[in-house]
Design a protein around this motif. Structure first.
Motif, PDB file in Angstrom:
ATOM      1  N   ASN A 192       0.858  -1.182   0.000  1.00 49.64           N
ATOM      2  CA  ASN A 192       0.000   0.000   0.000  1.00 49.64           C
ATOM      3  C   ASN A 192       0.896   1.234   0.000  1.00 49.64           C
ATOM      4  OD1 ASN A 192      -1.786   2.129   0.583  1.00 49.64           O
ATOM      5  ND2 ASN A 192      -3.146   0.770   1.723  1.00 49.64           N
ATOM      6  N   SER A 193       0.781   2.039  -1.044  1.00 54.27           N
ATOM      7  CA  SER A 193       1.698   3.168  -1.201  1.00 54.27           C
ATOM      8  C   SER A 193       1.596   4.185  -0.084  1.00 54.27           C
ATOM      9  CB  SER A 193       1.446   3.861  -2.551  1.00 54.27           C
ATOM     10  OG  SER A 193       1.613   2.966  -3.617  1.00 54.27           O
ATOM     11  N   SER A 194       0.449   4.277   0.559  1.00 57.53           N
ATOM     12  CA  SER A 194       0.238   5.314   1.561  1.00 57.53           C
ATOM     13  C   SER A 194       0.583   4.871   2.974  1.00 57.53           C
ATOM     14  CB  SER A 194      -1.219   5.781   1.520  1.00 57.53           C
ATOM     15  OG  SER A 194      -2.092   4.711   1.803  1.00 57.53           O
ATOM     16  N   LEU A 195       1.017   3.617   3.170  1.00 55.72           N
ATOM     17  CA  LEU A 195       1.300   3.087   4.506  1.00 55.72           C
ATOM     18  C   LEU A 195       2.798   2.977   4.737  1.00 55.72           C
ATOM     19  CD1 LEU A 195      -1.346   0.226   4.855  1.00 55.72           C
ATOM     20  CD2 LEU A 195      -1.495   2.588   5.668  1.00 55.72           C
ATOM     21  N   SER A 196       3.180   3.033   6.027  1.00 58.40           N
ATOM     22  CA  SER A 196       4.562   2.783   6.432  1.00 58.40           C
ATOM     23  C   SER A 196       4.707   1.320   6.820  1.00 58.40           C
ATOM     24  CB  SER A 196       4.945   3.680   7.612  1.00 58.40           C
ATOM     25  OG  SER A 196       4.866   5.041   7.253  1.00 58.40           O
ATOM     26  N   TYR A 197       5.919   0.787   6.655  1.00 58.76           N
ATOM     27  CA  TYR A 197       6.179  -0.626   6.936  1.00 58.76           C
ATOM     28  C   TYR A 197       7.418  -0.763   7.805  1.00 58.76           C
ATOM     29  CZ  TYR A 197       2.723  -2.051   3.455  1.00 58.76           C
ATOM     30  OH  TYR A 197       1.547  -2.260   2.760  1.00 58.76           O
ATOM     31  N   GLU A 198       7.466  -1.925   8.517  1.00 59.65           N
ATOM     32  CA  GLU A 198       8.643  -2.333   9.288  1.00 59.65           C
ATOM     33  C   GLU A 198       9.275  -3.529   8.596  1.00 59.65           C
ATOM     34  OE1 GLU A 198       7.463  -0.986  13.810  1.00 59.65           O
ATOM     35  OE2 GLU A 198       6.939  -3.007  13.144  1.00 59.65           O
ATOM     36  N   VAL A 199      10.610  -3.526   8.504  1.00 56.97           N
ATOM     37  CA  VAL A 199      11.330  -4.522   7.717  1.00 56.97           C
ATOM     38  C   VAL A 199      12.505  -5.053   8.533  1.00 56.97           C
ATOM     39  CG1 VAL A 199      12.664  -4.937   5.613  1.00 56.97           C
ATOM     40  CG2 VAL A 199      10.670  -3.452   5.545  1.00 56.97           C
ATOM     41  N   GLN A 200      12.766  -6.392   8.420  1.00 57.75           N
ATOM     42  CA  GLN A 200      13.952  -7.031   8.978  1.00 57.75           C
ATOM     43  C   GLN A 200      14.606  -7.890   7.904  1.00 57.75           C
ATOM     44  OE1 GLN A 200      12.414  -8.904  12.693  1.00 57.75           O
ATOM     45  NE2 GLN A 200      14.039  -7.745  13.717  1.00 57.75           N
ATOM     46  N   ILE A 201      15.951  -8.052   8.017  1.00 64.05           N
ATOM     47  CA  ILE A 201      16.712  -8.764   6.994  1.00 64.05           C
ATOM     48  C   ILE A 201      17.614  -9.795   7.673  1.00 64.05           C
ATOM     49  CG2 ILE A 201      18.386  -8.514   5.112  1.00 64.05           C
ATOM     50  CD1 ILE A 201      17.426  -5.643   4.781  1.00 64.05           C
ATOM     51  N   GLU A 202      17.727 -10.974   7.063  1.00 66.43           N
ATOM     52  CA  GLU A 202      18.683 -11.991   7.500  1.00 66.43           C
ATOM     53  C   GLU A 202      19.229 -12.717   6.279  1.00 66.43           C
ATOM     54  OE1 GLU A 202      16.963 -15.096   9.773  1.00 66.43           O
ATOM     55  OE2 GLU A 202      15.697 -15.821   8.150  1.00 66.43           O
ATOM     56  N   CYS A 203      20.458 -13.236   6.405  1.00 70.61           N
ATOM     57  CA  CYS A 203      21.034 -14.013   5.314  1.00 70.61           C
ATOM     58  C   CYS A 203      20.412 -15.410   5.300  1.00 70.61           C
ATOM     59  CB  CYS A 203      22.552 -14.105   5.466  1.00 70.61           C
ATOM     60  SG  CYS A 203      23.096 -14.957   6.956  1.00 70.61           S
ATOM     61  N   VAL A 204      20.565 -16.082   4.177  1.00 71.55           N
ATOM     62  CA  VAL A 204      20.100 -17.460   4.066  1.00 71.55           C
ATOM     63  C   VAL A 204      21.231 -18.382   4.552  1.00 71.55           C
ATOM     64  CG1 VAL A 204      19.302 -19.249   2.480  1.00 71.55           C
ATOM     65  CG2 VAL A 204      18.564 -16.876   2.177  1.00 71.55           C
ATOM     66  N   ALA A 205      20.942 -19.226   5.540  1.00 75.33           N
ATOM     67  CA  ALA A 205      21.980 -20.067   6.178  1.00 75.33           C
ATOM     68  C   ALA A 205      22.540 -21.081   5.188  1.00 75.33           C
ATOM     69  CB  ALA A 205      21.402 -20.764   7.396  1.00 75.33           C
ATOM     70  N   ASN A 206      23.835 -21.378   5.324  1.00 76.89           N
ATOM     71  CA  ASN A 206      24.525 -22.403   4.542  1.00 76.89           C
ATOM     72  C   ASN A 206      25.656 -22.962   5.392  1.00 76.89           C
ATOM     73  OD1 ASN A 206      26.863 -20.599   4.095  1.00 76.89           O
ATOM     74  ND2 ASN A 206      25.431 -19.471   2.753  1.00 76.89           N
ATOM     75  N   ASN A 207      26.491 -23.844   4.829  1.00 77.01           N
ATOM     76  CA  ASN A 207      27.543 -24.461   5.622  1.00 77.01           C
ATOM     77  C   ASN A 207      28.647 -23.497   5.999  1.00 77.01           C
ATOM     78  OD1 ASN A 207      28.506 -24.123   3.080  1.00 77.01           O
ATOM     79  ND2 ASN A 207      29.353 -26.192   2.848  1.00 77.01           N
ATOM     80  N   LYS A 208      28.720 -22.340   5.322  1.00 77.33           N
ATOM     81  CA  LYS A 208      29.690 -21.327   5.686  1.00 77.33           C
ATOM     82  C   LYS A 208      29.119 -20.313   6.663  1.00 77.33           C
ATOM     83  CE  LYS A 208      33.030 -22.797   3.041  1.00 77.33           C
ATOM     84  NZ  LYS A 208      34.326 -23.278   3.605  1.00 77.33           N
ATOM     85  N   CYS A 209      27.809 -20.181   6.619  1.00 78.94           N
ATOM     86  CA  CYS A 209      27.101 -19.273   7.534  1.00 78.94           C
ATOM     87  C   CYS A 209      25.984 -20.071   8.167  1.00 78.94           C
ATOM     88  CB  CYS A 209      26.559 -18.062   6.798  1.00 78.94           C
ATOM     89  SG  CYS A 209      27.809 -16.978   6.112  1.00 78.94           S
ATOM     90  N   THR A 210      26.322 -20.739   9.268  1.00 82.03           N
ATOM     91  CA  THR A 210      25.333 -21.606   9.910  1.00 82.03           C
ATOM     92  C   THR A 210      24.337 -20.822  10.759  1.00 82.03           C
ATOM     93  OG1 THR A 210      26.889 -21.957  11.725  1.00 82.03           O
ATOM     94  CG2 THR A 210      26.913 -23.565   9.908  1.00 82.03           C
ATOM     95  N   GLN A 211      24.691 -19.604  11.154  1.00 82.75           N
ATOM     96  CA  GLN A 211      23.779 -18.754  11.926  1.00 82.75           C
ATOM     97  C   GLN A 211      23.552 -17.443  11.161  1.00 82.75           C
ATOM     98  OE1 GLN A 211      25.132 -18.088  15.917  1.00 82.75           O
ATOM     99  NE2 GLN A 211      25.008 -20.244  16.518  1.00 82.75           N
ATOM    100  N   CYS A 212      22.273 -17.092  11.010  1.00 78.72           N
ATOM    101  CA  CYS A 212      21.883 -15.835  10.331  1.00 78.72           C
ATOM    102  C   CYS A 212      20.828 -15.130  11.183  1.00 78.72           C
ATOM    103  CB  CYS A 212      21.344 -16.124   8.930  1.00 78.72           C
ATOM    104  SG  CYS A 212      22.585 -16.704   7.760  1.00 78.72           S
ATOM    105  N   PRO A 213      21.240 -14.301  12.102  1.00 80.07           N
ATOM    106  CA  PRO A 213      20.264 -13.598  12.946  1.00 80.07           C
ATOM    107  C   PRO A 213      19.558 -12.480  12.177  1.00 80.07           C
ATOM    108  CG  PRO A 213      22.462 -12.838  13.438  1.00 80.07           C
ATOM    109  CD  PRO A 213      22.624 -13.942  12.431  1.00 80.07           C
TER     110      PRO A 213
END
Length: 804
Positions: free
Chosen positions: A219-240
């Motif tokens: 909705n163009s007229s609304l504000s949003y809250e966003v969070q980002i995390e990486c996709v886990a793999n064998n090199k990055c086992t934890q993605c907070p």
């Protein structure tokens, strides 16, 4: 680790990798705990056992003590991993902590730690157990424990930088990561929700690559809250998950550019340009971005960030492209674009010369000794419909420069060449847009000129007379002139059915689009054509058009018609104005006076007392007195002259006797048909009208004289009504005639008098209808009429009265 059983090389290796481990081993050897090099104090160790429980077994886990221990690894350069443990301290207290790391039989201890984190060393192949002890209180020791596999403790993220851009109900997210872990993060996920909403939208949106992700259907007229995390793999086992980012509403409106105005030239070759705009959703905008760049494409494009709706820049006389966008945390609005056009040659102070060296180069030169002040120059050239080209150069010796061309010059195209000066010394490329360069001069030129390929159009005539006419046309478009237009050639000749006369040619200036042909013959048809010419020659001719001059007859007839029309119009105007003037003069000199004859109260009296007024009244009176008509009472009475008569002595009489009329008409029909004489009741108040005569000079009592009748009314003929005369004195009016004033003045002339009569016979009527107040004013005035008896009058002063 247990260091008593290790050889000396191992201790040296441990010293290089972990100073804390060496301090632990030395402390075990000498009975003391040697702290890390970052610590300033040395604490004694009372336990020397091989495991941690032997010295810290009495510590317990408590919510009021140290808690939330977490250990993880982060990627470093050269594929190394840095391990770290963090925990939550006791609130509102300054503590000293001890951290012990255990991997199988190896123990690493860090004592007297004042921070809530500590870098550790682990073997990635062995599981680990971490203990944090708070022994600040000897009686109460708290601890917390963490266990895990180092392979599952490698953590990536959160992103170091995030950029948002909202458009078309979409959210574009651009995330960047630490350089050491970027290669280990191929994808990332985004979750979002409306501002202050309790639930996140499911499922999270996954990016297409490691940098960009798009969230749609917002909705163009609304504000949003966003969070980002990486996709886990064998090199990055934890993605907070990252922190929560708040994205404001989308800017859907485009700024509106209201003004791009060239102000006064600031200096030679420079101008102040005022740029003004407005934005409908200004409450959502945090600022504005204004980008200005040269139309030739020369770098740079300078961007100005401002919170106002106005920007003033100093530019040269070159052409520029302008772009304005609104900004907020969600990105930018659609851009408003405009062009700042170059100024005319009249505002440029220098003179420029140009020479073509074939179609692949040209030489530009200038007159002024510019190299004393400037050494950096720039040349721009362009033609209609083609993007401008540019070339900057350094020159400190000559007043000219040869410019090679990447593309050859085109034939029959008009080019514009402009020279700019720059204050730089090295290098001569443009450093910035605002207040950077000045325009020296400009010139237009053709590499090769040609003749026009089209002719003037829309040829027409006007003001046609017997011997002249005015021809008008539209100029040739610039793209069709193929050179600098020098003028027009007008070709005309007389045209007839059998032959065409000798053609005549007239040259007209290039700036004119009309010409008057004179010395023409009347009633003659002329054929006209037009053509344009340049330095290369004359162009094509226009199609022939024909015009005819007027004849002498038609001119005279037209003049006659025009004269008749003008004369008739003038006559009508004079008549109308004369009528209006006469009416106005009559209204001013002879004002209209109201005619009392038109009144409903008193009818017009023109000499004779109109009997029509008396007849209905007489009939009413006779009906009332027909029962007693045996006597006639005649009274001779004198009264003083009314003051009204004295004041208005010059008035005309309103009623008088017309004896000639009565003699011709005879007695009244009403009196003739009566079989009984009229009887007058005694003591009747009768209105007496007085008459002033020249012989009325004796002093008599106007109220005491009474005349007794001696004649029997049955034997005496009744007095005809027509024989009774009513003589009124003269009346004068102080103002305009009005109905009520005429009536009031007539009433004032009749003064009531008492008539004393000896009764000939008693009448049953005591009141006369003549004096009843309920009678209307016409009856009251006309019944009180004084009748003068024309017969039996012995003297001019003797007056007889009767009551009908």
């Amino acid at each position: 680790m247990h260091c008593l059983h290790k050889p000396l090389p191992y201790l040296i290796f441990a010293l290089l990798l972990s100073p804390g481990a060496v301090s632990l081993c030395l402390g075990v050897l000498f009975g003391y705990v040697i702290p890390h090099s970052s610590l300033l104090q040395v604490s004694p160790v009372t336990c020397g056992g091989k495991n941690i429980s032997s010295c810290c077994g009495h510590c317990v886990t408590s919510q009021e003590g140290v808690s939330e221990l977490d250990c993880f690894g982060k990627h470093l350069r050269l594929s190394r991993i840095s391990w770290k443990c963090v925990w939550t301290p006791i609130k509102h207290q300054t503590q000293r902590y001890t951290l012990c790391i255990e991997q199988k039989t190896h123990i690493e201890m860090h004592a007297n730690i004042s921070e809530t984190s500590q870098t550790i060393r682990l073997s990635k192949k062995l599981n680990m157990t971490a203990h944090v002890f708070d022994k600040s209180d000897l009686k109460s020791c708290t601890k917390t424990v963490f266990r895990g596999s180092p392979k599952q403790l490698v953590r990536c993220g959160p992103p170091s930088n995030v950029h948002f851009n909202r458009h078309s109900r979409q959210l574009d997210i651009q995330a960047s990561w630490r350089k050491e872990e970027t290669k280990y993060i191929p994808l990332y996920s985004v979750r979002y929700k409306e501002l202050n909403s309790p639930q996140w939208k499911e499922p999270p949106v996954q990016s297409k690559d490691r940098n960009r992700c798009t969230v749609g259907n917002l909705n163009s007229s609304l504000s949003y809250e966003v969070q980002i995390e990486c996709v886990a793999n064998n090199k990055c086992t934890q993605c907070p998950w990252s922190e929560v980012f708040t994205v404001p509403p989308e800017l859907t409106d485009t700024p509106l550019i209201e003004m791009v105005k060239d102000s006064r030239p600031q200096t030679k070759g420079r101008r102040l340009v005022i740029i003004k705009w407005k934005f409908a959703a200004s409450e959502l905008a945090e600022g504005y971005s204004v980008s200005v760049g040269k139309a030739s494409g020369e770098d740079p494009i300078e961007t100005f960030n401002t919170s106002r709706h106005l920007l003033i820049v100093t530019l040269s006389h070159s052409a520029y492209h302008l772009k304005i966008t609104a900004l907020n945390g969600a990105g930018t609005s659609p851009a408003a674009q405009s062009t700042i056009w170059p100024l005319d040659d009249k505002d440029i102070y220098g003179k420029l010369n140009l020479t073509f060296n074939g179609n692949t180069s040209f030489t530009v030169s200038w007159v002024d000794d510019l190299i004393k002040t400037y050494s950096c120059f720039s040349v721009e050239w362009w033609t209609r419909g083609i993007k401008a080209a540019h070339k900057s150069f350094y020159e400190d010796e000559n007043n000219y420069e040869v410019i090679p061309l990447r593309e050859p010059l085109e034939l029959y195209k008009r080019y514009t060449f402009t020279l700019h000066t720059r204050p730089d010394k090295e290098t001569c490329n443009l450093k910035f847009i605002n207040n950077s360069e000045s325009t020296y001069g400009s010139i237009q030129s053709y590499f090769t000129e040609g003749s026009p390929i089209s002719a003037p159009g829309n040829i027409s005539s006007s003001n046609v007379t017997q011997s002249s006419m005015v021809l008008e046309w539209t100029s040739v478009p610039e793209k069709d002139t193929r050179g600098f237009l020098l003028g027009y050639i007008l070709h005309y000749t007389k045209s007839s059915d059998d032959r065409i006369d000798v053609e005549k040619n007239i040259t007209v200036d290039a700036g004119s689009t009309s010409y008057e042909l004179v010395d023409l013959q009347s009633n003659t048809v002329y054929q006209v054509q037009l053509s344009a010419f340049t330095a290369a020659g004359m162009g094509v001719r226009s199609s022939a058009v024909y015009f005819e001059t007027k004849s002498t007859v038609s001119l005279s007839i037209g003049g006659m018609i025009a004269g008749v029309v003008i004369g008739a119009t003038s006559l009508l105007l004079v008549v109308n104005l004369g009528s209006l003037l006469l009416k106005r003069a009559k209204r001013l000199l002879w004002p209209s006076i109201p005619n009392p004859g038109n009144s409903n109260a008193i009818q017009k009296i023109d000499g004779v007392c109109a009997l029509e007024l008396l007849e209905p009244i007489n009939r009413q009176k006779l009906e009332e007195e027909e029962r007693d008509a045996n006597s006639l009472h005649i009274v001779d009475s004198r009264e003083e002259t009314s003051p009204v008569s004295n004041l208005h002595s010059n008035t005309d009489s309103c009623l008088h006797l017309n004896t000639e009329h009565e003699e011709n008409q005879g007695p009244s029909k009403t009196a003739a048909d009566s079989t009984e004489t009229t009887k007058v009741d005694p003591q009747i108040n009768v209105g007496l009208c007085r008459r002033n005569t020249a012989t009325d000079s004796s002093a008599q009592d106007p109220t005491s004289d009474t005349i007794k009748p001696t004649i029997d009314t049955r034997q005496t003929d009744p007095v005809p009504i027509s024989a009774v005369a009513h003589q009124c004195p003269q009346l004068s009016f102080m103002s305009d005639y009005t109905t009520m004033e005429l009536f009031q003045q007539a009433m004032t002339q009749c003064v009531p008098a008492t008539i004393t009569l000896e009764p000939h016979g008693q009448s049953e009527y005591t009141d006369s209808p003549l004096t009843r107040p309920e009678s209307d004013y016409i009856h009251q005035s006309l019944y009180d009429t004084v009748l003068h008896l024309s017969q039996g009058s012995t003297s001019p002063t003797e007056v007889y009265y009767t009551a009908l």
